[in-house]
Motif scaffolding. Structure first.
Motif, PDB file in Angstrom:
ATOM      1  N   ALA A 100      -6.481  12.196 -38.949  1.00 50.80           N
ATOM      2  CA  ALA A 100      -7.333  11.962 -37.777  1.00 50.80           C
ATOM      3  C   ALA A 100      -8.410  10.931 -38.076  1.00 50.80           C
ATOM      4  O   ALA A 100      -8.718  10.071 -37.240  1.00 50.80           O
ATOM      5  N   LYS A 101      -8.960  11.004 -39.272  1.00 49.28           N
ATOM      6  CA  LYS A 101      -9.973  10.009 -39.667  1.00 49.28           C
ATOM      7  C   LYS A 101      -9.374   8.609 -39.743  1.00 49.28           C
ATOM      8  O   LYS A 101      -9.975   7.624 -39.297  1.00 49.28           O
ATOM      9  N   ASP A 102      -8.162   8.525 -40.314  1.00 56.29           N
ATOM     10  CA  ASP A 102      -7.491   7.224 -40.410  1.00 56.29           C
ATOM     11  C   ASP A 102      -7.169   6.671 -39.028  1.00 56.29           C
ATOM     12  O   ASP A 102      -7.340   5.469 -38.766  1.00 56.29           O
ATOM     13  N   THR A 103      -6.691   7.535 -38.142  1.00 52.60           N
ATOM     14  CA  THR A 103      -6.325   7.106 -36.787  1.00 52.60           C
ATOM     15  C   THR A 103      -7.551   6.589 -36.037  1.00 52.60           C
ATOM     16  O   THR A 103      -7.477   5.573 -35.329  1.00 52.60           O
ATOM     17  N   MET A 104      -8.667   7.297 -36.181  1.00 53.73           N
ATOM     18  CA  MET A 104      -9.895   6.852 -35.528  1.00 53.73           C
ATOM     19  C   MET A 104     -10.394   5.539 -36.126  1.00 53.73           C
ATOM     20  O   MET A 104     -10.784   4.612 -35.407  1.00 53.73           O
ATOM     21  N   GLY A 105     -10.330   5.439 -37.460  1.00 53.09           N
ATOM     22  CA  GLY A 105     -10.833   4.231 -38.115  1.00 53.09           C
ATOM     23  C   GLY A 105      -9.973   3.003 -37.867  1.00 53.09           C
ATOM     24  O   GLY A 105     -10.487   1.904 -37.650  1.00 53.09           O
ATOM     25  N   GLY A 108      -9.015   3.436 -33.430  1.00 53.02           N
ATOM     26  CA  GLY A 108     -10.021   3.874 -32.464  1.00 53.02           C
ATOM     27  C   GLY A 108      -9.505   4.965 -31.535  1.00 53.02           C
ATOM     28  O   GLY A 108     -10.056   5.160 -30.452  1.00 53.02           O
ATOM     29  N   LYS A 109      -8.454   5.697 -31.967  1.00 59.12           N
ATOM     30  CA  LYS A 109      -7.865   6.752 -31.127  1.00 59.12           C
ATOM     31  C   LYS A 109      -8.333   8.126 -31.589  1.00 59.12           C
ATOM     32  O   LYS A 109      -8.431   8.404 -32.784  1.00 59.12           O
ATOM     33  N   ARG A 110      -8.611   8.964 -30.623  1.00 60.57           N
ATOM     34  CA  ARG A 110      -8.989  10.334 -30.929  1.00 60.57           C
ATOM     35  C   ARG A 110      -7.749  11.141 -31.316  1.00 60.57           C
ATOM     36  O   ARG A 110      -6.628  10.743 -31.013  1.00 60.57           O
ATOM     37  N   THR A 137     -14.241  14.179 -34.897  1.00 60.66           N
ATOM     38  CA  THR A 137     -13.039  13.755 -35.622  1.00 60.66           C
ATOM     39  C   THR A 137     -11.792  14.306 -34.938  1.00 60.66           C
ATOM     40  O   THR A 137     -10.772  13.626 -34.825  1.00 60.66           O
ATOM     41  N   ILE A 138     -11.885  15.559 -34.482  1.00 57.94           N
ATOM     42  CA  ILE A 138     -10.779  16.157 -33.737  1.00 57.94           C
ATOM     43  C   ILE A 138     -11.305  16.802 -32.459  1.00 57.94           C
ATOM     44  O   ILE A 138     -12.477  17.192 -32.375  1.00 57.94           O
ATOM     45  N   ILE A 139     -10.444  16.865 -31.474  1.00 57.17           N
ATOM     46  CA  ILE A 139     -10.678  17.677 -30.282  1.00 57.17           C
ATOM     47  C   ILE A 139      -9.769  18.897 -30.438  1.00 57.17           C
ATOM     48  O   ILE A 139      -8.555  18.752 -30.571  1.00 57.17           O
TER      49      ILE A 139
END
Length: 445
Positions: A100-105, A108-110, A137-139
């Motif tokens: 999730a951290k990689d995806t956001m970084g 830019g996706k939650r 970081t997560i929903i």
């Protein structure tokens, strides 16, 4: 996804149980739960706008918790990950968080993390999620059949919106069953089956609001019924009865339905409704509740809610408790029925219950008040020389075997804890106590 994974996924989809294949992919396909996904409701608007915050779905099995999570997965632009708390461990969660951290970084996706059976996570596992829910970081979407206020970390609860799903009504179940039989893409329409209206009504009624239970029954019926002379598979009333066998009762021995049913049972006995009491008794026995547990509750009710208005109620309840242990089921149900009906029909008084609670509160408030000297034991060494027991009046030496003297500590003189009601035998107790006290006063005069 490589070719092998694609073939495996395709076969899995085809071979999945009917309930899984029929699972809606859009909000428009969802049946029931209009109180939370009606077009004017918050959850509907949030899903449509792709503005989901952390959510906990709470409700009985087969009401659509996982279905709504899948709908969100199909409509959101966020990354969607699913784990099941019955098999997942901390390592699995660490991998989800890292991804999730990689995806956001990177994009830019939650990330939406759906945890099925979230109540199965222990406190430490739930605590691990907290900072990542907190910082976005997560929903989190959790699904649970247990009351989340008891089973889910309070900090997670405070950061989530709780939606309670209700058992599906009969019309909703009928709609799903009709779709299951005739839908050729997701359902069993390719089998050329037909269901009688009577069978449809029967299955919808006996499913207990559980869509999965109803769909499993119809799938079994279609798969195991021979074709008739016209080439069709006919789901008749007889077939439906064979497939569902026994009405499902929503009753988890460790969950809400357990506590709700036993609560209704006790309140029905307390409220002098023998019909309701025996109904909830039957429901508990039908669901496999332990007869000893039920017997204990009847004993408690006999003491707490009947008390001295009918002293025989506790005797009947205790006898029933002993009898069910010796006899066992199925005959134990008759014994429990007799006891529950007796307690329900008995005159009611909670005076004895109030008396002990009131006395306990006084003890907590007053502390260690001394026993009056004349009531103290005069037999142990040196007690008589200290005056213990001096002045004690032996009740049996007086008319009506009663004499006025101070029994409570002097600091509580005149205090009353037991107030007999005017119901049943307690009315006689009240009259008896008044008579002997009045006669004692008149004798003294």
């Amino acid at each position: 996804m490589n070719l092998f994974d694609y073939i495996q996924e395709t076969n899995k989809e085809k071979e999945s149980p009917l309930a899984a294949r029929l699972r809606p992919t859009t909000l428009e396909e969802v049946v029931g739960q209009e109180h939370i996904i009606g077009k004017d409701k918050l959850l509907y608007r949030a899903i449509k706008a792709d503005k989901i915050s952390s959510i906990i779905f709470y409700g009985p099995p087969g009401t659509g918790k996982t279905t709504l999570a899948k709908v969100i997965a199909n409509t959101t632009s966020a990354e969607f990950t699913q784990i099941n708390a019955t098999v997942a461990g901390k390592k699995d969660m660490e991998e989800v968080i890292s991804k999730a951290k990689d995806t956001m970084g990177m994009y830019g996706k939650r990330t939406i993390l759906f945890i099925d059976e979230i109540h199965r996570f222990n406190k430490g596992q739930q605590d691990y999620l907290l900072p990542f829910v907190e910082d976005g970081t997560i929903i989190l979407i959790g699904a649970t059949t247990e009351n989340p206020y008891f089973e889910v970390n309070g900090a997670l609860i405070s950061r989530s919106i709780i939606f309670e799903l209700k058992p599906l009504d009969k019309d909703a179940i009928k709609k799903l069953l009709h779709r299951a039989v005739y839908d050729k893409e997701k359902g069993m329409g390719a089998y050329d089956a037909d269901i009688d209206e009577e069978a449809l009504e029967f299955l919808a009624d006996l499913s207990g609001g559980d869509a999965r239970h109803a769909l499993n029954a119809i799938e079994l019926g279609v798969m195991t019924t021979d074709r008739a002379e016209d080439g069709k598979i006919h789901i008749t009333m007889e077939v439906a009865q064979e497939c569902i066998q026994k009405r499902r009762v929503l009753y988890d021995k460790n969950g809400d339905n357990h506590y709700d049913t036993i609560s209704a049972f006790i309140k029905s006995m307390r409220g002098s409704d023998p019909d309701a009491a025996v109904y909830y008794l039957a429901k508990m026995l039908y669901a496999g509740e332990q007869v000893t547990f039920i017997a204990r509750r009847i004993m408690i009710c006999a003491a707490e809610d009947v008390g001295n208005a009918d002293p025989m109620a506790l005797t009947v309840a205790v006898s029933a408790s002993q009898a069910v242990e010796r006899v066992g089921m199925p005959e134990a149900q008759i014994i429990l029925s007799q006891a529950a009906i007796y307690v329900a029909c008995a005159p009611k008084s909670n005076a004895a219950c109030n008396a002990i609670f009131s006395a306990t509160a006084e003890v907590q408030h007053s502390g260690n008040l001394p026993v009056p000297t004349h009531l103290q034991d005069a037999h142990y060494k040196g007690a008589a020389k200290l005056g213990h027991g001096t002045g004690y009046k032996y009740a049996h030496d007086y008319p009506n075997h009663y004499v006025e003297q101070q029994y409570l500590p002097y600091e509580l003189k005149g205090k009353t804890f037991y107030e007999p009601s005017w119901n049943g035998y307690e009315a006689k107790i009240r009259e008896h106590m008044k008579r002997i006290k009045d006669e004692a006063k008149n004798t003294q005069l």
